[in-house]
Structure formats: structure tokens, C-alpha cells
Scaffold this active site. Structure first.
Site, PDB file in Angstrom:
ATOM      1  CE  LYS A 175      -5.164   1.980  -2.647  1.00 14.27           C
ATOM      2  NZ  LYS A 175      -5.789   2.301  -1.344  1.00 14.27           N
TER       3      LYS A 175
ATOM      4  CB  VAL B  36      -6.934  -0.756  -4.647  1.00 14.48           C
ATOM      5  CG1 VAL B  36      -7.533  -0.748  -3.242  1.00 14.48           C
ATOM      6  CG2 VAL B  36      -6.063  -1.990  -4.833  1.00 14.48           C
TER       7      VAL B  36
ATOM      8  CE1 TYR C  78      -2.536   3.389   1.516  1.00 15.23           C
ATOM      9  CE2 TYR C  78      -4.249   1.724   1.570  1.00 15.23           C
ATOM     10  CZ  TYR C  78      -3.874   3.047   1.600  1.00 15.23           C
ATOM     11  OH  TYR C  78      -4.831   4.021   1.717  1.00 15.23           O
TER      12      TYR C  78
END
Length: 302
Positions: free
Chosen positions: A163, A205, A135
Site C-alpha cells: 500500500k 486501499v 502498509y
């Protein structure tokens, strides 16, 4: 190696007004997402109020998600901890609870330097058998997993995806130039999905997919087929709502969108409070306009 691609909504954890988890509403929302064509689901992301959940609550959410997903799509869990030991312990527990992958935050309590950031993710990859999506949101968390850091992680097989949420669209090209297809690149910003896919992102995402899964999957599929001109009208229509995904109150905003679109509860857990006043009116106006515009679009297509 995980071959994730497609739309992976960052699922909101549905709550009752008193802050308790509304498990039935959470499961119903996941089933709705899968029914509308998403390719995976991520429970307990930041949008799922991960940091405010106790471990027993996280277990409940992951097990309930596994029950409703029932093998139809990959099930990932967000992982957000402060210490390396706590992150490793959570990774092992989440694997036992039924998660099939992790979307892993950097340390929430300390802004790691590049060497420390690489060590954090290597330790996490060694802690369980679950594949990891990094992330990368330096705007919110102050840690940027750069192409240079990823070079240090390229030899760690468990780290499979990133991401990308720097907000700098040039980063996707830099990642491909540095690493080719070694890492699966997911757009992590709703209002950059068309641009990101034009540059090679293979996943998304998404926050607003919670409210509009069918439309978001349509945008993704058109872009994946190279039909960017066909996707552009719908993308432009939805971009005002997508902008709400980039605000510090995106949890409240996206839950409000879900509430207005299909009746899901809008409640969040303190310190997040319900929207009030002019801010509430602004968010409702943006969402209501999007609902009306989508209805008009559907009518024209009929």
C-alpha cells in the site's frame, strides 16, 4: 500467490456512543460495500481503530466480517503491533479467526532502520500462511519501505503487495523500474488514485469508499479501462472529500461522511473525540457539498 486488485476499502469499525463495537452496523457497512462492487475489504486498518481494540474485540470483528463477506471477496485484516513476537502471534490468530490476508504496519513502537524493517516483514511472513500487503505510510509511522528494502523482501513469497502512501507519486514508477510486477501496487491515498493508476497501480486501499463505494468503484473502473478523461470529472468533484482522507483526523472525518451519506454512527474511541466547532462545520460543509454535487451529476445523467 494472492492476485489482489481493485478497490479494497479500509473499513471503519462502527462504534456506539459509549465506545462499544456496533457489530450490526459494521456488518451492514461491509455488505453495502460489497453490494456496490468493491473487490476486497480490509477490516481493522488504522481507520478501523486497530490500535485501540483489545484482541477479543479484533476476533469479534474479523469473525463477523468473515460471516458477512461469505467468500464473495478477499477479506484482509490490518495488523499493528509493537514487537515482532506480538505481530507473529497476531498473524497466527487472525488466520484462525478467518482473515485471508494481512495489511501489515511496521512496528508501532520503534522506527526500524532498513535492515530491521526487512527483518520485521520477513518474520511476519514466516509466522502464518497469510499473504501480506505492506502498509507503507512513512508520513504517519516514520518508516519508509523503499524500493531497496523491497529488494531484500523480493525472495519472500508471502509478501505480495504494498500500500503505497508516501504521497510522492514518483514512487510508483520507481517501484516498477526496480521490481517490475513482483509486488502488487495499491494506491493508499484517496486524492492520488487517478494519478497512481495512470502510472500502473492496480489497486486502491481507500478511506472515502466507506461513504461512496459506487462512485469510487466507478472512478477505479474507468481508470482501469484507460478512460482517464471520463474519470476526471468525477475525480475532481470528489477530490475535496478525498483530501479529508489525508488528515490526522481522517477517522473522525470519514465516519462523519458515512454518517451524513447513509446514517452510520459517527462515534470513535477515545482518545479520538467527536468533532466540534469550526472543524466540525468545515467537514460537514465539504461532505454536504459532495453529496449535493453527486446528486446533481446523477440528475444530469438521468
Amino acid at each position: 500467490m494472492a492476485t489482489w486488485s481493485g478497490v479494497f476499502p479500509a473499513v471503519t469499525t462502527k462504534l456506539k456512543q459509549d465506545g462499544a463495537i456496533d457489530l450490526a452496523a459494521t456488518q451492514a457497512s461491509i455488505d453495502r460495500l460489497i453490494g456496490n462492487g468493491v473487490s476486497g475489504v480490509i477490516v481493522l486498518p488504522m481507520l478501523g481503530e486497530n490500535a485501540s481494540m483489545r484482541m477479543e474485540e479484533k476476533e469479534t470483528v474479523i469473525r463477523a466480517a468473515r460471516e458477512v463477506v461469505a467468500g464473495r471477496v478477499p477479506l484482509l485484516s490490518g495488523l499493528a503491533e509493537i514487537s515482532t513476537d506480538a505481530a507473529a502471534a497476531s498473524a497466527r490468530l487472525f488466520e484462525r479467526f478467518g482473515a485471508e490476508g494481512l495489511m501489515a504496519f511496521p512496528s508501532l513502537g520503534y522506527k526500524t532502520d532498513p535492515r530491521e524493517t526487512a527483518a520485521w516483514y520477513k518474520s511476519l511472513a514466516a509466522a502464518s500462511g497469510l499473504p501480506i500487503m505492506i502498509y507503507n505510510n512513512p508520513i504517519a509511522y516514520g518508516v519508509d519501505v523503499t524500493p531497496a528494502i523491497l529488494a531484500d523482501l523480493a525472495g519472500t513469497p508471502g509478501i505480495v503487495a504494498i500500500k503505497e502512501e508516501t504521497g510522492d507519486i514518483r514512487r510508483i514508477t520507481d517501484l516498477y523500474n526496480a521490481h517490475g510486477d513482483r509486488f502488487r501496487i495499491f494506491c493508499g491515498v484517496d486524492d492520488l488514485i487517478l494519478e497512481s493508476m495512470a502510472l500502473g497501480a492496480i489497486g486502491w486501499v481507500s478511506g472515502m469508499t466507506n461513504a461512496w463505494p459506487r462512485e469510487c468503484v466507478e472512478i477505479f473502473n474507468l481508470c482501469a479501462a484507460g478512460r482517464f478523461a471520463d474519470a476526471l470529472g468525477l475525480y475532481r468533484l470528489m477530490t475535496p472529500a478525498f483530501h479529508l482522507d489525508t488528515h490526522v483526523k481522517l477517522v473522525q472525518y470519514i465516519k462523519m461522511a458515512e454518517h451524513l451519506v447513509y446514517g452510520a454512527p459517527e462515534w470513535t474511541r477515545a482518545p479520538r473525540l467527536p468533532l466540534v466547532g469550526a472543524e466540525r462545520e468545515m467537514v460537514i460543509s465539504v461532505i454536504s457539498r459532495t453529496i449535493a454535487d453527486l446528486a446533481a451529476r446523477e440528475k444530469r445523467a438521468a
